[in-house]
Design a protein around this motif. Structure first.
Motif, PDB file in Angstrom:
ATOM      1  N   GLN A   1      -9.685  40.174 -92.533  1.00  0.00           N
ATOM      2  CA  GLN A   1     -10.350  39.165 -91.703  1.00  0.00           C
ATOM      3  C   GLN A   1      -9.867  37.760 -92.043  1.00  0.00           C
ATOM      4  OE1 GLN A   1     -12.421  39.538 -89.097  1.00  0.00           O
ATOM      5  NE2 GLN A   1     -12.077  41.733 -89.262  1.00  0.00           N
ATOM      6  N   LYS A   2      -9.694  37.482 -93.322  1.00  0.00           N
ATOM      7  CA  LYS A   2      -9.215  36.157 -93.752  1.00  0.00           C
ATOM      8  C   LYS A   2      -7.785  35.924 -93.267  1.00  0.00           C
ATOM      9  CE  LYS A   2     -12.836  35.084 -96.306  1.00  0.00           C
ATOM     10  NZ  LYS A   2     -13.666  33.913 -96.053  1.00  0.00           N
ATOM     11  N   LEU A   3      -6.949  36.944 -93.392  1.00  0.00           N
ATOM     12  CA  LEU A   3      -5.556  36.804 -92.951  1.00  0.00           C
ATOM     13  C   LEU A   3      -5.470  36.568 -91.448  1.00  0.00           C
ATOM     14  CD1 LEU A   3      -3.923  39.579 -95.149  1.00  0.00           C
ATOM     15  CD2 LEU A   3      -3.520  37.118 -95.332  1.00  0.00           C
ATOM     16  N   LEU A   4      -6.382  37.167 -90.697  1.00  0.00           N
ATOM     17  CA  LEU A   4      -6.395  36.927 -89.251  1.00  0.00           C
ATOM     18  C   LEU A   4      -6.663  35.452 -88.941  1.00  0.00           C
ATOM     19  CD1 LEU A   4      -8.277  40.065 -87.883  1.00  0.00           C
ATOM     20  CD2 LEU A   4      -5.863  39.480 -87.551  1.00  0.00           C
ATOM     21  N   SER A   5      -7.438  34.793 -89.804  1.00  0.00           N
ATOM     22  CA  SER A   5      -7.691  33.358 -89.615  1.00  0.00           C
ATOM     23  C   SER A   5      -6.424  32.538 -89.812  1.00  0.00           C
ATOM     24  CB  SER A   5      -8.767  32.861 -90.590  1.00  0.00           C
ATOM     25  OG  SER A   5     -10.029  33.360 -90.237  1.00  0.00           O
ATOM     26  N   LEU A   6      -5.473  33.065 -90.564  1.00  0.00           N
ATOM     27  CA  LEU A   6      -4.229  32.343 -90.844  1.00  0.00           C
ATOM     28  C   LEU A   6      -3.101  32.700 -89.882  1.00  0.00           C
ATOM     29  CD1 LEU A   6      -4.153  32.640 -94.723  1.00  0.00           C
ATOM     30  CD2 LEU A   6      -4.806  30.640 -93.360  1.00  0.00           C
ATOM     31  N   TYR A   7      -3.294  33.774 -89.115  1.00  0.00           N
ATOM     32  CA  TYR A   7      -2.243  34.223 -88.208  1.00  0.00           C
ATOM     33  C   TYR A   7      -1.998  33.153 -87.147  1.00  0.00           C
ATOM     34  CZ  TYR A   7       0.416  37.132 -85.050  1.00  0.00           C
ATOM     35  OH  TYR A   7       1.400  37.620 -84.253  1.00  0.00           O
ATOM     36  N   PRO A   8      -0.788  32.796 -86.813  1.00  0.00           N
ATOM     37  CA  PRO A   8       0.494  33.444 -87.075  1.00  0.00           C
ATOM     38  C   PRO A   8       1.240  32.880 -88.297  1.00  0.00           C
ATOM     39  CG  PRO A   8       0.808  31.856 -85.341  1.00  0.00           C
ATOM     40  CD  PRO A   8      -0.657  31.802 -85.740  1.00  0.00           C
ATOM     41  N   ALA A   9       0.552  32.091 -89.129  1.00  0.00           N
ATOM     42  CA  ALA A   9       1.217  31.526 -90.301  1.00  0.00           C
ATOM     43  C   ALA A   9       1.558  32.584 -91.353  1.00  0.00           C
ATOM     44  CB  ALA A   9       0.356  30.439 -90.930  1.00  0.00           C
ATOM     45  N   VAL A  10       0.931  33.751 -91.268  1.00  0.00           N
ATOM     46  CA  VAL A  10       1.253  34.851 -92.179  1.00  0.00           C
ATOM     47  C   VAL A  10       1.899  35.974 -91.378  1.00  0.00           C
ATOM     48  CG1 VAL A  10      -0.529  34.316 -93.876  1.00  0.00           C
ATOM     49  CG2 VAL A  10      -1.067  35.830 -91.984  1.00  0.00           C
ATOM     50  N   ASP A  11       2.692  36.765 -92.063  1.00  0.00           N
ATOM     51  CA  ASP A  11       3.450  37.843 -91.437  1.00  0.00           C
ATOM     52  C   ASP A  11       2.524  38.877 -90.786  1.00  0.00           C
ATOM     53  OD1 ASP A  11       5.746  39.455 -90.831  1.00  0.00           O
ATOM     54  OD2 ASP A  11       5.265  40.680 -92.588  1.00  0.00           O
ATOM     55  N   GLU A  12       2.775  39.176 -89.532  1.00  0.00           N
ATOM     56  CA  GLU A  12       1.970  40.133 -88.778  1.00  0.00           C
ATOM     57  C   GLU A  12       1.995  41.515 -89.443  1.00  0.00           C
ATOM     58  OE1 GLU A  12       1.826  42.123 -84.309  1.00  0.00           O
ATOM     59  OE2 GLU A  12       3.250  40.530 -84.733  1.00  0.00           O
ATOM     60  N   ASP A  13       3.145  41.902 -89.984  1.00  0.00           N
ATOM     61  CA  ASP A  13       3.252  43.215 -90.633  1.00  0.00           C
ATOM     62  C   ASP A  13       2.339  43.303 -91.857  1.00  0.00           C
ATOM     63  OD1 ASP A  13       5.092  44.128 -88.774  1.00  0.00           O
ATOM     64  OD2 ASP A  13       6.828  43.530 -89.988  1.00  0.00           O
ATOM     65  N   LEU A  14       2.240  42.208 -92.616  1.00  0.00           N
ATOM     66  CA  LEU A  14       1.366  42.204 -93.784  1.00  0.00           C
ATOM     67  C   LEU A  14      -0.095  42.332 -93.353  1.00  0.00           C
ATOM     68  CD1 LEU A  14       0.879  41.947 -96.804  1.00  0.00           C
ATOM     69  CD2 LEU A  14       0.865  39.458 -96.508  1.00  0.00           C
ATOM     70  N   VAL A  15      -0.488  41.592 -92.342  1.00  0.00           N
ATOM     71  CA  VAL A  15      -1.864  41.660 -91.842  1.00  0.00           C
ATOM     72  C   VAL A  15      -2.182  43.092 -91.418  1.00  0.00           C
ATOM     73  CG1 VAL A  15      -3.472  40.832 -90.073  1.00  0.00           C
ATOM     74  CG2 VAL A  15      -1.845  39.235 -91.117  1.00  0.00           C
ATOM     75  N   GLU A  16      -1.271  43.715 -90.710  1.00  0.00           N
ATOM     76  CA  GLU A  16      -1.487  45.088 -90.240  1.00  0.00           C
ATOM     77  C   GLU A  16      -1.470  46.079 -91.406  1.00  0.00           C
ATOM     78  OE1 GLU A  16      -2.314  48.195 -87.629  1.00  0.00           O
ATOM     79  OE2 GLU A  16      -2.626  46.029 -87.522  1.00  0.00           O
ATOM     80  N   ASP A  17      -0.597  45.879 -92.386  1.00  0.00           N
ATOM     81  CA  ASP A  17      -0.555  46.770 -93.549  1.00  0.00           C
ATOM     82  C   ASP A  17      -1.867  46.706 -94.337  1.00  0.00           C
ATOM     83  OD1 ASP A  17       1.976  47.580 -92.857  1.00  0.00           O
ATOM     84  OD2 ASP A  17       2.997  46.366 -94.390  1.00  0.00           O
ATOM     85  N   VAL A  18      -2.428  45.512 -94.471  1.00  0.00           N
ATOM     86  CA  VAL A  18      -3.708  45.360 -95.161  1.00  0.00           C
ATOM     87  C   VAL A  18      -4.789  46.130 -94.401  1.00  0.00           C
ATOM     88  CG1 VAL A  18      -5.522  43.699 -95.766  1.00  0.00           C
ATOM     89  CG2 VAL A  18      -3.142  43.180 -96.299  1.00  0.00           C
ATOM     90  N   ARG A  19      -4.798  45.999 -93.082  1.00  0.00           N
ATOM     91  CA  ARG A  19      -5.786  46.713 -92.274  1.00  0.00           C
ATOM     92  C   ARG A  19      -5.618  48.226 -92.418  1.00  0.00           C
ATOM     93  NH1 ARG A  19      -6.396  49.680 -88.136  1.00  0.00           N
ATOM     94  NH2 ARG A  19      -4.209  49.667 -87.550  1.00  0.00           N
TER      95      ARG A  19
END
Length: 153
Positions: free
Chosen positions: A98-116
């Motif tokens: 959830q926190k990484l989604l707040s930073l998207y697109p500044a963080v890698d989409e693949d990392l956000v999805e891998d965490v999920r």
């Protein structure tokens, strides 16, 4: 200790743990800390640092568990504790996602999805009958994900 007493003790621990987690979530929301809402980047980075330390603690414990084999009565207790640990790990990943989604697109989409994905897999693993199977591989994958997250900051 009889099986009935052991079962009641485990049930009590699980119930108390669930109540504590619910109380923490309610307290966080009342304090304005709701991971499901979009948050300012500075707040998110701070929260991610705290969550990463918690995640790294869980990874260290997972690796230790995978390295140490336990048999007989202690095995049942160990299995229960492992499930709680994996569930804690999954819970931290849920909040991090959830926190990484707040930073998207500044963080890698693949990392956000891998965490999920890893969070979903960890939740499922905590409920499996054979949660201990493949614990070494799980701990290695958890460490890799933790390392990738550590590279963000």
């Amino acid at each position: 200790m009889s099986d009935a007493i052991s079962f009641h003790a485990v049930s009590l621990v699980a119930t108390a743990r669930t109540a504590l987690q619910a109380a923490q979530k309610i307290g966080d929301r009342r304090a304005g800390r709701d991971a499901s809402e979009q948050q300012p980047a500075d707040d998110v980075w701070f929260d991610l640092e705290v969550l990463l330390r918690e995640l790294q603690t869980h990874v260290a414990r997972l690796r230790l568990r995978a390295a140490v084999g336990v048999e007989d009565v202690a095995s049942a207790v160990q299995s229960f504790e492992d499930r709680l640990l994996i569930d804690d790990f999954a819970r931290v990943l849920d909040v991090m996602h959830q926190k990484l989604l707040s930073l998207y697109p500044a963080v890698d989409e693949d990392l956000v999805e891998d965490v999920r994905r890893f969070g979903v897999a960890a939740h499922a693993r905590a409920l499996e009958d054979d949660a201990a199977d493949g614990s070494t591989e799980f701990a290695i994958e958890a460490a890799r994900l933790s390392d990738r997250l550590a590279e963000l900051g």
